[in-house]
Design a protein around this motif. Structure first.
Motif, PDB file in Angstrom:
ATOM      1  N   SER A 139       0.833  -1.210   0.000  1.00 15.79           N
ATOM      2  CA  SER A 139       0.000   0.000   0.000  1.00 15.79           C
ATOM      3  C   SER A 139       0.868   1.262   0.000  1.00 15.79           C
ATOM      4  CB  SER A 139      -0.938  -0.007   1.205  1.00 15.79           C
ATOM      5  OG  SER A 139      -1.766  -1.151   1.172  1.00 15.79           O
ATOM      6  N   THR A 140       2.027   1.180   0.663  1.00 17.19           N
ATOM      7  CA  THR A 140       2.960   2.321   0.647  1.00 17.19           C
ATOM      8  C   THR A 140       3.410   2.600  -0.782  1.00 17.19           C
ATOM      9  OG1 THR A 140       3.743   1.628   2.830  1.00 17.19           O
ATOM     10  CG2 THR A 140       5.094   3.229   1.668  1.00 17.19           C
ATOM     11  N   ASN A 143       0.633   4.375  -2.636  1.00 18.34           N
ATOM     12  CA  ASN A 143       0.571   5.799  -2.278  1.00 18.34           C
ATOM     13  C   ASN A 143       1.689   6.590  -2.933  1.00 18.34           C
ATOM     14  OD1 ASN A 143      -1.715   5.518  -0.702  1.00 18.34           O
ATOM     15  ND2 ASN A 143      -0.579   5.276   1.209  1.00 18.34           N
ATOM     16  N   ARG A 144       2.872   5.994  -2.967  1.00 13.59           N
ATOM     17  CA  ARG A 144       4.012   6.674  -3.603  1.00 13.59           C
ATOM     18  C   ARG A 144       3.752   6.884  -5.095  1.00 13.59           C
ATOM     19  NH1 ARG A 144       9.103   6.386  -2.496  1.00 13.59           N
ATOM     20  NH2 ARG A 144       9.035   7.761  -4.298  1.00 13.59           N
ATOM     21  N   LYS A 148       0.042  10.632  -3.411  1.00 11.88           N
ATOM     22  CA  LYS A 148      -0.717  11.079  -2.232  1.00 11.88           C
ATOM     23  C   LYS A 148      -1.281   9.861  -1.515  1.00 11.88           C
ATOM     24  CE  LYS A 148      -4.941  11.803  -4.845  1.00 11.88           C
ATOM     25  NZ  LYS A 148      -5.207  12.320  -6.109  1.00 11.88           N
ATOM     26  N   LYS A 149      -1.829  10.085  -0.302  1.00 11.28           N
ATOM     27  CA  LYS A 149      -2.359   8.946   0.439  1.00 11.28           C
ATOM     28  C   LYS A 149      -3.722   8.560  -0.136  1.00 11.28           C
ATOM     29  CE  LYS A 149      -3.724   7.306   4.959  1.00 11.28           C
ATOM     30  NZ  LYS A 149      -5.168   7.188   4.729  1.00 11.28           N
ATOM     31  N   ASN A 152      -4.791   2.988   3.007  1.00  3.97           N
ATOM     32  CA  ASN A 152      -4.235   2.932   4.365  1.00  3.97           C
ATOM     33  C   ASN A 152      -2.965   2.101   4.424  1.00  3.97           C
ATOM     34  OD1 ASN A 152      -6.078   4.530   5.708  1.00  3.97           O
ATOM     35  ND2 ASN A 152      -7.504   2.816   5.992  1.00  3.97           N
ATOM     36  N   VAL A 153      -2.016   2.582   5.227  1.00  2.70           N
ATOM     37  CA  VAL A 153      -0.803   1.808   5.497  1.00  2.70           C
ATOM     38  C   VAL A 153      -0.620   1.732   7.012  1.00  2.70           C
ATOM     39  CG1 VAL A 153       0.318   2.598   3.382  1.00  2.70           C
ATOM     40  CG2 VAL A 153       0.783   3.789   5.511  1.00  2.70           C
ATOM     41  N   THR A 160      -4.470  -3.827   5.014  1.00  3.00           N
ATOM     42  CA  THR A 160      -5.406  -3.852   3.869  1.00  3.00           C
ATOM     43  C   THR A 160      -6.281  -5.097   3.973  1.00  3.00           C
ATOM     44  OG1 THR A 160      -3.748  -2.733   2.547  1.00  3.00           O
ATOM     45  CG2 THR A 160      -5.554  -3.785   1.348  1.00  3.00           C
ATOM     46  N   ASP A 176      -4.749  -2.684  -5.261  1.00  5.45           N
ATOM     47  CA  ASP A 176      -4.152  -3.009  -3.956  1.00  5.45           C
ATOM     48  C   ASP A 176      -4.807  -4.287  -3.446  1.00  5.45           C
ATOM     49  OD1 ASP A 176      -2.633  -2.837  -1.676  1.00  5.45           O
ATOM     50  OD2 ASP A 176      -3.796  -1.241  -0.730  1.00  5.45           O
TER      51      ASP A 176
END
Ligand SMILES: Nc1nc2c(ncn2[C@@H]2O[C@H](COP(=O)(O)OP(=O)(O)OP(=O)(O)O)[C@@H](O)[C@H]2O)c(=O)[nH]1
Ligand SMILES: [Mg+2]
Length: 290
Positions: A139-140, A143-144, A148-149, A152-153, A160, A176
Motif C-alpha cells: 500500500s505504501t 501511495n508513492r 498522495k495517500k 491505508n498503510v 489492507t 491493492d
C-alpha cells in the motif's frame, strides 16, 4: 527441509478469499508487481504464487532495502535476474524515483499497445495487481505511485482487508490487495523469518521463540549488532544467561532484581519492527545451494 514444529501459522479467512478473488479477476490484470521484503528475499515470496499468477508479466519489487544487508540481498537480486525476473530494489520511505518502475510497466504494455494503435484503437491502460505477503509495503508503494495517500498503510500486518482499484495516471491503474500467506508455513526457517521480520500478526506468535531466534541470527551473521545494541558478545549456550545480561542492561527488572524475560522479548521484537535494527538479511543464498 526442516519439519515445522513452531506452530507459527497465520492464515485468516480474508487471505483465502483474496486468493480466490485474484484468481477470478486475473483476466483483468495486465502486469503484476510482486512485492517481497529485501531482508528475506526467499521467505517473503508467496509460496504458490506461480499457480496464482499463471503467466502474467511480472516485476519483482524488493522493499525495505534501507533495512537490509545489501551485500546479501544483491546476491538474491542477481539470482532472480538469472531466473528471468525483472527486479527492482526500493526504499519506499525515501522519495526514491519510481520512474524506472513506470517505464518498465509501459514497456511491458508496448507490444499490445502497438498492435492496438496499428488497428486504429486507443492505447490500453496498464492494470497492475500489487501482490505480496502482509506488511511488505504494497500500500505504501501505491501511495508513492499515486503521489498522495490513497490507501491505508500501517506498521503491522493485515492493514489492507479488501481489493481496491486506484488510478495513478492516464496510463496506469493499480489493484491493492491484502497480504497473503499460505495455509501451512512449510519449514521452520521460513516461519521464523516471517515472524521475526513482521509479516505475521504479533498476537499469534510465540514471542519467546521469535525473540530468541532473532538473537541467534544476529549472533550467527551480525555479531556487531548484537554487541552494539544489546551489549553482549555472544549468545550463551544457556540462553537465560544472555537474556539476564540484556535485561539488566536494558532495565527489564522486576522486584528483587530478577529479569522480566517478556520485556526483553518485546524490546528485541520492537527493535526490528521499528527499524532500529538495520543491515540484516536473514535468507542466505549459499545455504540454498549446499
Ligand atoms: N523502512 C522501510 N519501511 C517501509 C518501506 N516500505 C514500507 N515500509 C513500512 O512498512 C509498513 C507496512 O506498509 P504497508 O504499505 O501498510 O504494507 P502492506 O504490504 O500494504 O501491508 P498489508 O496491507 O498489511 O498486507 C509501514 O509501516 C511502512 O511505512 C521501506 O522501503 N522501508
Ligand atoms: Mg496494505
Amino acid at each position: 527441509m526442516n519439519e515445522n514444529k513452531t506452530n507459527i501459522n497465520y492464515y485468516p479467512g480474508h487471505m483465502a478469499k483474496t486468493k480466490r478473488l485474484i484468481s477470478e479477476n486475473l483476466n483483468l490484470i495486465d502486469v503484476v508487481y510482486e512485492v517481497i521484503d529485501a531482508r528475506m528475499p526467499k521467505s517473503s515470496k508467496i509460496k504458490d504464487i506461480d499457480n496464482i499468477l499463471k503467466d502474467k508479466k511480472r516485476i519483482l519489487i524488493m522493499t525495505k532495502v534501507d533495512l537490509c544487508d545489501i551485500n546479501e540481498t544483491n546476491k538474491w537480486k542477481k539470482y532472480y535476474e538469472e531466473n528471468g525476473y525483472i527486479v527492482l530494489l526500493l526504499n519506499l520511505e525515501l522519495s526514491d524515483s519510481l520512474s524506472y518502475l513506470i517505464n518498465m510497466t509501459n514497456e511491458i504494455m508496448e507490444e499490445e499497445n502497438n498492435k492496438r494503435i496499428s488497428k486504429g484503437m486507443n492505447k490500453k491502460k496498464a492494470r497492475v495487481l500489487v501482490i505480496g505477503i502482509p506488511n511488505v509495503g504494497k500500500s505504501t508503494l501505491i501511495n508513492r505511485l499515486a503521489g498522495k495517500k490513497v490507501v491505508n498503510v500501517g506498521n503491522k500486518p493485515g492493514v489492507t482487508k479488501n481489493l481496491s482499484w486506484i488510478r495513478v495516471n492516464s496510463d496506469i491503474e493499480l489493484l491493492d490487495s491484502p497480504g497473503i500467506l499460505w495455509p501451512k508455513l512449510e519449514d521452520e526457517i521460513t516461519a521464523f523469518n516471517l515472524a521475526s521480520l513482521t509479516a505475521i500478526k504479533e498476537e499469534v506468535l510465540p514471542l519467546d521463540k521469535v525473540a530468541i531466534y532473532i538473537l541467534n541470527m544476529l549472533d550467527k551473521y551480525y555479531n556487531e549488532i548484537l554487541k552494539k545494541r544489546y551489549g553482549v558478545n555472544n549468545i550463551d549456550e544457556d540462553i537465560e544467561i544472555t537474556l539476564d545480561e540484556i535485561g539488566k542492561r536494558r532495565g527489564c527488572l522486576v522486584k528483587g532484581g530478577i529479569v522480566d524475560y517478556d520485556k526483553v522479548y518485546n524490546i528485541i521484537i520492537n527493535d526490528i519492527k521499528n527499524g532500529v535494527i538495520k543491515g540484516i538479511t536473514f535468507d542466505r543464498l549459499e545455504e540454498e545451494n549446499e
